[in-house]
Design an enzyme around this catalytic site. Structure first.
Site, PDB file in Angstrom:
ATOM      1  N   ASP A   8       1.047  -1.263  -0.094  1.00  0.00           N
ATOM      2  CA  ASP A   8      -0.137  -0.055   0.118  1.00  0.00           C
ATOM      3  C   ASP A   8       0.919   1.323  -0.197  1.00  0.00           C
ATOM      4  O   ASP A   8       0.901   1.986   0.853  1.00  0.00           O
ATOM      5  CB  ASP A   8      -1.093   0.187   1.172  1.00  0.00           C
ATOM      6  CG  ASP A   8       0.061  -0.143   2.461  1.00  0.00           C
ATOM      7  OD1 ASP A   8      -0.755   0.342   3.514  1.00  0.00           O
ATOM      8  OD2 ASP A   8       0.966  -0.407   2.677  1.00  0.00           O
TER       9      ASP A   8
ATOM     10  N   HIS B 215       9.594  -0.309   9.334  1.00  0.00           N
ATOM     11  CA  HIS B 215       8.543  -1.479   9.214  1.00  0.00           C
ATOM     12  C   HIS B 215       8.930  -2.379   7.719  1.00  0.00           C
ATOM     13  O   HIS B 215       9.319  -3.659   8.031  1.00  0.00           O
ATOM     14  CB  HIS B 215       7.239  -0.750   9.118  1.00  0.00           C
ATOM     15  CG  HIS B 215       6.916   0.076  10.367  1.00  0.00           C
ATOM     16  ND1 HIS B 215       6.835  -0.382  11.421  1.00  0.00           N
ATOM     17  CD2 HIS B 215       6.653   1.544  10.141  1.00  0.00           C
ATOM     18  CE1 HIS B 215       6.472   0.845  12.276  1.00  0.00           C
ATOM     19  NE2 HIS B 215       6.294   1.559  11.856  1.00  0.00           N
TER      20      HIS B 215
HETATM   21  O1  RIB Z   1       2.455  -0.211  10.841  1.00  0.00           O
HETATM   22  C1  RIB Z   1       3.339  -0.067   9.979  1.00  0.00           C
HETATM   23  C2  RIB Z   1       2.703  -0.566   8.465  1.00  0.00           C
HETATM   24  O2  RIB Z   1       1.422  -0.008   8.251  1.00  0.00           O
HETATM   25  C3  RIB Z   1       3.499  -0.241   7.359  1.00  0.00           C
HETATM   26  O3  RIB Z   1       3.147  -1.366   6.460  1.00  0.00           O
HETATM   27  C4  RIB Z   1       2.995   1.137   7.039  1.00  0.00           C
HETATM   28  O4  RIB Z   1       3.461   1.200   5.458  1.00  0.00           O
HETATM   29  C5  RIB Z   1       1.520   0.983   7.214  1.00  0.00           C
HETATM   30  O5  RIB Z   1       1.028   0.362   5.999  1.00  0.00           O
HETATM   31 CA    CA Z   2       2.774  -0.564   4.153  1.00  0.00          CA
END
Ligand code: RIB
Ligand code: CA
Length: 318
Positions: free
Chosen positions: A10, A239
């Site tokens: 995303d 992340h």
């Molecule tokens: O919590 C972090 C996640 O949520 C990552 O994938 C960031 O891109 C959002 O999608």
């Molecule tokens: Ca993400």
């Protein structure tokens, strides 16, 4: 032989980092990007994925995925985190290429069934597309090489509220289907991604010193840095790129195995709860489901060095 990867995404700033990181790794072949709502709408996520592919000059198909969660209503997009356009509101031209005519779920099924035990499915957004693919073709469970997703939190607080991490709360029903299905899943949650901070000076050094990919990432990271600073973090949490680091070297992580469920309603909706003590209970909602690999510890210095080396080394070859 290269590791074939589908990245369900995303995009999203840390998504862009993960996708460019994977693209720069010689031993990884991105066979496709599938898009999902989350940081932005699925339409915008698809545009951003197409932009990234065009920027990379790569021949990587993009398949658009679900517009909304399986059951619950669509949550508001967190434009305060990634910007309204998902790339830190940096002005970017429209992509000229188009996404495939097939859905993300169908692309995932087609690739896994046509390449048995070769495809690693890396999910870095809400897990709706994976749940839809599982429902449509359960045989992907036996034919996927592995599933790695960024999401959840076992001991760490959530990042949307004390219980829930963003990808899980965005579609908790889909997440619970994914973690209770019998296929080889590794979860990389906030327990580790909150231990990996890319400081501004690190981002400048890595992204400015590397190829074009670096300067784009440096430009879009400003918005993301400002968001983290509001919460006292002097940098950004890594992340999504953590999934690619795991793919490259799982030894960078310490792993526990256990059954995981995702809460699908109430104040803890989106919470991932892991059974970490295998012998304490009788029959529960965790009984009879497969165990996941859950990353609980990480060599954060090693990950940052792996990411840095990959981008710096790319300077001469892209
Ligand atoms: O919590 C972090 C996640 O949520 C990552 O994938 C960031 O891109 C959002 O999608
Ligand atoms: Ca993400």
């Amino acid at each position: 032989m290269a590791t074939k990867v589908i990245i369900d995404t995303d995009p999203g700033i840390d998504d862009a980092m993960a996708i460019l990181f994977a693209w720069l790794v010689p031993s990884i072949e991105i066979v496709g990007l599938t898009t999902i709502f989350g940081n932005v709408s699925v339409e915008h996520a698809t545009e951003n994925a197409l932009r990234l592919v065009e920027m990379m000059g790569a021949d990587i198909p993009v398949a658009m995925g679900a517009r909304r969660p399986l059951v619950q209503d669509l949550r508001e997009y967190p434009d305060y985190v990634h910007g309204k356009n998902g790339f830190g509101d940096v002005l970017l031209g429209k992509p000229t290429s188009k996404s495939l005519d097939i859905s993300a779920a169908d692309f995932i099924i087609e690739q896994i069934m046509n390449h048995p035990n070769e495809i690693s499915l890396v999910a870095i957004g809400p897990l709706t597309n994976l749940a839809l693919a599982l429902k449509k073709e359960p045989a992907i469970k036996q034919n996927v090489k592995e599933v790695i997703f960024m999401g959840g939190a076992v001991t760490a607080n959530g990042n949307v509220n004390p219980a829930a991490e963003a990808n899980m709360i965005s579609d908790p029903h889909a997440a619970d289907i994914v973690v209770t299905s019998d296929w080889p899943v590794t979860m990389i949650g906030l327990d580790v991604s909150h231990q990996i901070v890319m400081t501004e000076s690190y981002l400048k050094e890595v992204h400015n010193e590397s190829s074009f990919a670096g300067s784009f990432l440096h430009d879009i990271s400003g918005f993301y840095l400002d968001f983290h600073r509001q919460y006292g973090v002097d940098g950004i949490y890594t992340h999504d790129p953590s999934t690619i680091a795991y793919l490259m070297d799982p030894n960078l992580f310490s792993i526990e195995e256990g059954e995981v469920r995702v809460v699908t309603e109430g104040i803890a909706c989106g919470k991932t709860i892991m059974n970490r003590d295998q012998n304490k209970y009788g029959k529960t909602d965790w009984s009879g489901i497969p165990k996941l690999k859950v990353c609980m510890g990480v060599n954060n210095v090693g990950i940052l060095e792996l990411y840095r080396k990959t981008f710096i080394n790319s300077k001469d070859n892209v």
